[in-house]
Design a protein around this motif. Structure first.
Motif, short mmCIF file in Angstrom:
data_model
loop_
_atom_site.label_atom_id
_atom_site.label_comp_id
_atom_site.label_asym_id
_atom_site.label_seq_id
_atom_site.Cartn_x
_atom_site.Cartn_y
_atom_site.Cartn_z
N TYR B 100 47.62 49.40 38.30
CA TYR B 100 47.73 48.82 36.77
C TYR B 100 48.32 47.67 36.82
O TYR B 100 48.13 46.55 35.98
CB TYR B 100 48.11 49.97 36.01
N ILE B 103 46.87 44.70 38.14
CA ILE B 103 45.64 44.40 37.28
C ILE B 103 45.91 43.68 36.11
O ILE B 103 45.44 42.59 35.82
CB ILE B 103 44.54 45.53 37.21
N GLY B 104 46.85 44.36 35.24
CA GLY B 104 47.09 43.83 33.86
C GLY B 104 46.35 44.11 32.69
O GLY B 104 45.14 44.37 32.86
N LEU B 105 46.80 43.73 31.74
CA LEU B 105 46.11 44.16 30.24
C LEU B 105 44.69 43.42 30.28
O LEU B 105 44.57 42.30 30.61
CB LEU B 105 47.05 43.77 29.19
N PHE B 106 43.78 44.01 29.71
CA PHE B 106 42.35 43.50 29.53
C PHE B 106 41.79 43.09 30.51
O PHE B 106 40.31 42.75 30.42
CB PHE B 106 42.62 42.07 28.55
N LYS B 107 42.10 43.26 31.93
CA LYS B 107 41.30 43.01 33.03
C LYS B 107 40.89 44.02 33.66
O LYS B 107 41.33 45.21 33.69
CB LYS B 107 42.23 41.93 33.91
N ARG B 108 39.68 43.98 34.51
CA ARG B 108 39.28 44.94 35.22
C ARG B 108 39.73 44.68 36.75
O ARG B 108 39.95 43.63 37.21
CB ARG B 108 37.43 44.86 35.44
#
Ligand SMILES: Nc1ncnc2c1ncn2[C@@H]1O[C@H](COP(=O)(O)OP(=O)(O)OP(=O)(O)O)[C@@H](O)[C@H]1O
Ligand SMILES: [Mg+2]
Lengths: 296, 250
Positions: B100, B103-108
């Motif tokens: 997580y 990958i980061g917020l809002f990304k797949r």
């Protein structure tokens, strides 16, 4: 569009919005909070009326959102101070709902907002309550509200898909690695409140719970994938609305009631015949296995 | 360099004290066992260190900085019973959750992350189960998925709550091997553990806990019959078997 088409469209929007949003509640084992919020948003609607002196869509949505979050907040507060969570839900929802009922009786003569209507809804009246600007009618208000809420919810679910999934599966791990778990919780409560208010006119506070919970519970029996569960819940919501409408017209009974019954029927079918979790197929499979073992 | 230092942690549940004044410091690159009877507060200790529970008092530092700012380098393997294994998802997805932060917020998750997650599954011998629904995994396999998720985190300090509970000998071996690899890479591992027979083999340091710390230090000096009796109240029958292993090493 004909009245019939508007009614069917409204029903489908209710099924889609509630189905998708509610399925997340089912996964979080929070179905009871849907029941609570569907009642307490009444207070939000009445509150919005007190402030704006009208039954306008946007203030109503805001009022409902606020009260929905308050409901979740109060439940959380009672629970963390040692009250069992189901009791906490019971206490909060009955008191806020009661407050709403009392306030309604104050304004009952100024506006058509009776408890019967709020609880049961009447989708057949929806096409008459249209949005008109400068005398031009743009279709039923309910359809606009449902459409707006559907778009908001789908947008939020898409944006926070990963976060919703993680905080639902393993909240502690999610918290640790920095997923805004608390924010997601209240975001979800807001989404449920919005869906409820938008569906109010058509199906009422009681039946909206069926539309929120049952499609998700049905989809849960049919798939092992989170994304497919969300989509399937929406599809089941829409199919329930269509089945319900057809049944209601054929037998001249309540449309909203039939839609809720349809969700129940679909659940039962999945419960019995789901290839993965269905009771009957499981029994049948066991029997075959037994026979195989016996003959071996 | 201390990877973790815990000072005076106390925790209450409903006004009942579950942990009292726990302090200890773990050097970097070591494996520490947290040992004590059921209800001693082991899980509570880990959760309060990780700030998953409100604490009455105390503070926690990771590499001499407040843990709050260090969460990205912390890995966690919870007790298996604590998540909903009926959740509709598969093994690979669970492992990806460990990525997580990357990958980061809002990304797949992109291809690189997926490959990373698959490698982690492979390292715990679960590559053939990547798309298996998690409820259809055995207890040991679920534990391996949890390990792979922790591995995917690529953390520096790992907390594991009873990773050996209900797993067979080969899974236990796999877990131990992984822990030792982590140690070799300079990572620090804390493990809640129940089997007294293996304490000497597995851990460099031991924290004996029963509400408050009974003893803490190098395994050889701390893991003694005296201390065990104090931690377990001398009541438990299987303690009779423990002295043999304890004496051998001291
Ligand atoms: N959520 C909770 N609410 C109230 N009391 C709790 C809660 N969780 C744990 N406790 C109590 O705190 C004490 C410590 O519990 P904890 O789970 O930390 O023990 P443990 O050492 O991990 O035990 P085990 O070996 O069984 O896993 C126990 O007495 C337990 O009953
Ligand atoms: Mg424990």
């Amino acid at each position: 569009m004909t009245y019939t088409m508007w009614i069917i469209l409204t029903g489908c929007l209710v099924g889609l919005t509630c189905g998708v949003t509610g399925s997340i509640l089912v996964l979080r084992k929070m179905s009871m909070i849907a029941d609570a919020i569907s009642h307490t948003v009444l207070l939000g609607i009445v509150g919005a009326f007190f402030v704006t002196q009208s039954l306008n869509g946007v203030p109503m949505l805001i009022g409902a959102g606020v009260v929905g979050i308050l409901t979740a907040l109060f439940v959380e507060m009672l629970h963390s101070s040692g009250v069992q969570s189901d009791a906490a839900i019971g206490i909060v929802f009955t008191s806020l709902f009661a407050l709403g009922v009392v306030l309604i009786s104050f304004i009952g003569d100024q506006v058509h907002l009776d408890v019967q209507h709020a609880l049961m809804g009447e989708i057949a009246f929806v096409p008459w309550d249209t949005l008109s600007i400068n005398g031009v009618s743009y279709g039923p208000i309910a359809v606009w509200m449902l459409g707006a809420v559907l778009i908001i919810n789908l947008l939020l679910i898409t944006l926070f898909y990963k976060e919703i999934k993680m905080s639902t599966f393993d909240a502690q791990f999610a918290t640790l690695i920095g997923v805004p778990v608390v924010f997601i919780h209240y975001l979800l409560m807001t989404m449920v409140s919005l869906s409820t208010v938008a569906s109010f006119d058509s199906v009422g506070a009681i039946l909206v719970v069926a539309m929120l919970i049952v499609p998700g519970a049905t989809a849960y029996l049919l798939t092992d994938r989170f994304l497919i569960l969300l989509i399937l819940s929406g599809v089941i919501g829409v199919v329930s609305a269509l089945m319900g409408y057809w049944f209601a017209v054929s037998f001249n009974v309540s449309i909203a009631g039939s839609m809720a019954v349809a969700t129940g029927v679909l659940f039962l079918v999945a419960f019995l015949f789901s290839p993965k979790h269905g009771v009957i197929l499981r029994k049948w499979r066991n029997k075959i296995e037994e026979n195989v073992q016996q003959s071996a | 360099m201390y990877a973790l230092s815990v000072k005076d942690i106390s925790v209450t549940y409903d006004k009942q004290l579950a942990l009292e004044d726990v302090s200890f410091a773990v050097p970097e690159g070591s494996i520490t066992g947290i040992i004590g009877p059921n209800g001693a507060g082991k899980s509570t200790l880990i959760k309060s260190i990780l700030q998953l529970l409100p604490t009455l008092s105390g503070n926690v530092e990771v590499f001499h900085k407040p843990i709050k700012s260090q969460k990205k380098i912390i890995g966690y393997v919870p007790q298996r019973s604590e998540v909903d294994w009926d959740f509709p998802t598969n093994a690979l997805d669970v492992v990806l959750m460990g990525r997580y932060n990357h990958i980061g917020l809002f990304k797949r998750a992109n291809k690189k992350e997926v490959t990373w997650a698959k490698t982690c599954l492979e390292k715990v011998g679960m590559q053939d189960y990547a798309t298996r629904q998690i409820s259809q995994l055995s207890g040991g396999q679920q534990q391996r998925v949890f390990l792979a998720r922790a591995m995917a985190q690529d953390a520096k300090v790992y907390f594991m709550d009873e990773p050996f509970a209900g797993v067979d000998a080969s899974t236990e071996k796999a877990i131990i091997q992984l822990m030792k690899e982590w140690k070799a890479e300079g990572k620090t591992v804390l493990v809640v553990h129940h089997d007294l027979q293996t304490v000497n083999d597995y851990f460099d340091h031991v924290l004996l806990l029963n509400k408050s710390p009974i003893a803490y230090g190098e395994t050889q000096t701390v893991f003694t019959l005296d201390n065990l009796e104090q931690a377990y109240g001398g009541k438990i029958a299987f303690l009779q078997k423990a002295p043999a292993t304890v004496k051998e090493s001291t």
